[in-house]
Scaffold this motif. Structure first.
Motif, PDB file in Angstrom:
ATOM      1  N   GLN A  61       0.826  -1.203   0.000  1.00  0.00           N
ATOM      2  CA  GLN A  61       0.000   0.000   0.000  1.00  0.00           C
ATOM      3  C   GLN A  61       0.862   1.257   0.000  1.00  0.00           C
ATOM      4  O   GLN A  61       0.568   2.226  -0.699  1.00  0.00           O
ATOM      5  CB  GLN A  61      -0.938  -0.023   1.205  1.00  0.00           C
ATOM      6  CG  GLN A  61      -2.009  -1.094   1.106  1.00  0.00           C
ATOM      7  CD  GLN A  61      -2.887  -1.176   2.337  1.00  0.00           C
ATOM      8  OE1 GLN A  61      -2.593  -0.577   3.372  1.00  0.00           O
ATOM      9  NE2 GLN A  61      -3.982  -1.925   2.243  1.00  0.00           N
ATOM     10  N   SER A  64       2.362   1.735  -3.455  1.00  0.00           N
ATOM     11  CA  SER A  64       1.356   2.154  -4.430  1.00  0.00           C
ATOM     12  C   SER A  64       1.042   3.643  -4.299  1.00  0.00           C
ATOM     13  O   SER A  64       0.689   4.293  -5.285  1.00  0.00           O
ATOM     14  CB  SER A  64       0.080   1.331  -4.263  1.00  0.00           C
ATOM     15  OG  SER A  64      -0.605   1.674  -3.065  1.00  0.00           O
ATOM     16  N   GLU A  65       1.173   4.173  -3.091  1.00  0.00           N
ATOM     17  CA  GLU A  65       0.910   5.596  -2.866  1.00  0.00           C
ATOM     18  C   GLU A  65       2.117   6.464  -3.195  1.00  0.00           C
ATOM     19  O   GLU A  65       1.978   7.580  -3.709  1.00  0.00           O
ATOM     20  CB  GLU A  65       0.490   5.812  -1.411  1.00  0.00           C
ATOM     21  CG  GLU A  65      -0.856   5.182  -1.079  1.00  0.00           C
ATOM     22  CD  GLU A  65      -1.145   5.169   0.409  1.00  0.00           C
ATOM     23  OE1 GLU A  65      -0.296   5.676   1.185  1.00  0.00           O
ATOM     24  OE2 GLU A  65      -2.206   4.648   0.813  1.00  0.00           O
ATOM     25  N   GLU A 226      -5.457  -8.482  -4.840  1.00  0.00           N
ATOM     26  CA  GLU A 226      -5.655  -7.126  -5.338  1.00  0.00           C
ATOM     27  C   GLU A 226      -6.408  -6.287  -4.312  1.00  0.00           C
ATOM     28  O   GLU A 226      -6.049  -5.131  -4.047  1.00  0.00           O
ATOM     29  CB  GLU A 226      -6.417  -7.149  -6.659  1.00  0.00           C
ATOM     30  CG  GLU A 226      -6.647  -5.753  -7.243  1.00  0.00           C
ATOM     31  CD  GLU A 226      -7.308  -5.795  -8.607  1.00  0.00           C
ATOM     32  OE1 GLU A 226      -7.042  -4.887  -9.420  1.00  0.00           O
ATOM     33  OE2 GLU A 226      -8.073  -6.745  -8.872  1.00  0.00           O
ATOM     34  N   ARG A 230      -3.542  -4.082  -3.179  1.00  0.00           N
ATOM     35  CA  ARG A 230      -3.612  -3.163  -4.316  1.00  0.00           C
ATOM     36  C   ARG A 230      -2.759  -3.631  -5.488  1.00  0.00           C
ATOM     37  O   ARG A 230      -2.441  -2.854  -6.391  1.00  0.00           O
ATOM     38  CB  ARG A 230      -3.214  -1.744  -3.911  1.00  0.00           C
ATOM     39  CG  ARG A 230      -4.041  -1.159  -2.782  1.00  0.00           C
ATOM     40  CD  ARG A 230      -3.601   0.253  -2.438  1.00  0.00           C
ATOM     41  NE  ARG A 230      -4.310   0.761  -1.260  1.00  0.00           N
ATOM     42  CZ  ARG A 230      -4.013   1.907  -0.663  1.00  0.00           C
ATOM     43  NH1 ARG A 230      -3.045   2.674  -1.135  1.00  0.00           N
ATOM     44  NH2 ARG A 230      -4.677   2.295   0.403  1.00  0.00           N
TER      45      ARG A 230
END
Length: 499
Positions: A61, A64-65, A226, A230
């Motif tokens: 996470q 992904s950010e 997913e 993510r």
């Protein structure tokens, strides 16, 4: 079109790390989370399996950010992780209690009357020698002392296999992890008769997973992965490898004779072999499968390493910064004016197996300071490396140093002098992550710009006077080790009576 990227993960004992790499092998983003080792009773070292999965979710996470564009361009996933130990699942794929780790010593009081027969069977069938942190030993202990838990186990996985399973739903292990116990590395199969020699029931065979190539694509990220991580569903996931193999690969070892020493939580020493060099007659250490089929690595992985340095730093120099510790070690004389340290705080598995071993300082007088003792810890660990290298194929190329403790220039120079061999410290220390990146890029058909053996870095050359001094010290170190064997047995009986 956005350039493709890949995700690699290294699930270590103390920290879970993840990184995004470009298809040229450049690290683009990094994230990590500390991991917690649990000690529910003396000798036990465990991890909450769900907490390790949660760590992977969190780093995914975060990445992904932090790098959303690169995250959306993901082309695949590869995972490495701590080896040995057991990560058990039930028939529904849920953890059966905590993972029991590689450095767990609960099995040290497990008495097998036919131990010599079990060892001889392993030698004859090209198996790594059993030790207390190996899957068969743990299963035998659970059968005796936690039979209800033992009866629930349907799959005995390794750390990275647990995470691959959560991403893909597939139960498997790769050759490097499988070869740590029960796998005949020359015949490429499990030797299940060893289980029965250990008194385990025949149905125990069923808990050992399918063995695949380290570079095999074993599945795709699932919709559930997913939702949690993510990670786009449908990404290819590679089988991955034992962390020692991944780190050795990432450091650039490719050819027989290449040597890598990982100065990590343990001090692990590897030399690459071809099939003609494989022999199990020396039962010290292990000979494991490497990432490529038909290649192997001779491994002498101690139980103690940077963990001993951290214990000593907290105990002896709790207020000192790492820089101040280094300065103190550099100022203390070689040989520490007669202080010797035995680094066996958690027992030992290489180059000898003795779970009852304990650490000790010898030769302390009123003139010795915490800096003397701290340097003695560094020297004791270097002597343990020398002891390991006595069981490895001889070679002249520089030893490539990896792992967190290689950040210490003092440690690197002491190793060069004690082993009387040049050391090459390379600047990039995330070799496990890079090793998985290199392997996955190769599998997916990309060319890594850093795929060749590492040649750049800082050299530490042996210093003649220091080599002679430490040769004498190593002789004393060995004498102390030999003299302590009976004490360790007596100490263990003493502790057992106190329970």
């Amino acid at each position: 079109m956005t350039p493709r990227t890949i995700l690699t993960v290294d699930a270590g004992t103390s920290r879970l790390k993840a990184a995004l790499y470009s298809t040229s092998g450049e690290m683009l983003a990094f994230a990590g989370r500390p991991m917690t080792v649990l000690h529910p009773f003396d000798g036990a070292c465990e991890m909450d399996m769900r907490a390790v999965w949660d760590g992977l979710v969190e780093v995914c996470q975060e990445l992904s950010e932090r790098a959303p564009r690169e995250w959306q361009a993901l082309a695949g996933v590869a995972i490495t992780g701590q080896g040995d130990g057991m990560w058990p699942l039930d028939e529904n794929g849920e953890p059966v209690g905590n993972a029991i780790l590689w450095n767990d010593s609960r099995c040290k009081r497990l008495e097998l009357q036919n131990e010599a027969e079990i060892t001889a069977y392993g030698v004859a069938h090209s198996l790594s020698p059993l030790f207390v942190g190996a899957v068969p030993s743990i299963l035998r202990w659970l059968m005796e002392l936690e039979p209800q838990r033992f009866a629930k186990i349907r799959h005995a996985l390794h750390c990275k296999d647990w995470l691959v399973y959560r991403l893909t739903g597939r139960i498997m292990t790769d050759r490097s992890d499988a070869s740590t116990a029960l796998m005949n590395i020359l015949q490429d199969r499990y030797e299940f008769d060893q289980l029965e020699l250990m008194g385990l029931p025949r149905e125990t065979r069923q808990v050992f997973p399918e063995i695949v190539d380290s570079l095999e694509i074993v599945g795709q990220t699932s919709p559930a992965a997913e939702a949690a991580c993510r990670l786009p569903a449908g990404l290819p996931v590679m089988a991955g490898s034992l962390d020692v193999a991944a780190t050795t690969f990432g450091a650039g070892a490719r050819q027989p004779g290449d040597a890598v020493t990982i100065l990590g939580t343990t001090f692990s020493n590897q030399v690459i072999l071809d099939a003609s060099q494989v022999s199990h007659t020396d039962v010290a250490g292990s000979t494991l499968c490497y990432l490529y089929p038909g290649t192997f690595m001779r491994v002498m992985a101690t139980t103690n390493g940077a963990s001993a340095i951290e214990w000593a730093r907290r105990t002896l120099l709790p207020q000192a910064s790492l820089e101040e510790m280094e300065q103190g070690i550099a100022a203390a004389p070689e040989g520490c004016e007669g202080v010797f340290f035995q680094p066996y705080l958690n027992g030992e598995r290489a180059p000898f197996r003795e779970s009852r071993a304990a650490g000790a300082f010898h030769g302390i007088t009123p003139r010795h300071t915490p800096q003397h003792l701290m340097r003695a810890v560094f020297e004791g660990l270097a002597y343990s490396l020398r002891h390991c290298y006595d069981h490895l194929p001889k070679g002249d190329p520089p030893v490539i140093l990896a792992g967190g403790a290689s950040a210490s220039r003092a440690m690197c120079q002491i190793c060069a002098n004690v082993l009387n061999r040049p050391m090459l410290r390379v600047p990039d220390q995330e070799f496990g992550l890079y090793g998985m990146a290199s392997a996955l890029l190769e599998k997916l058909g990309y060319v890594s710009a850093r795929g060749a053996a590492v040649q750049e870095g800082e050299f530490f050359s042996p210093q003649a006077a220091s080599v002679r001094r430490y040769a004498d010290g190593f002789g004393i170190y060995r004498q102390l080790r030999d003299s302590e064997l009976e004490f360790w047995k007596a100490r263990d009986r003493f502790l057992e009576r106190a329970v």
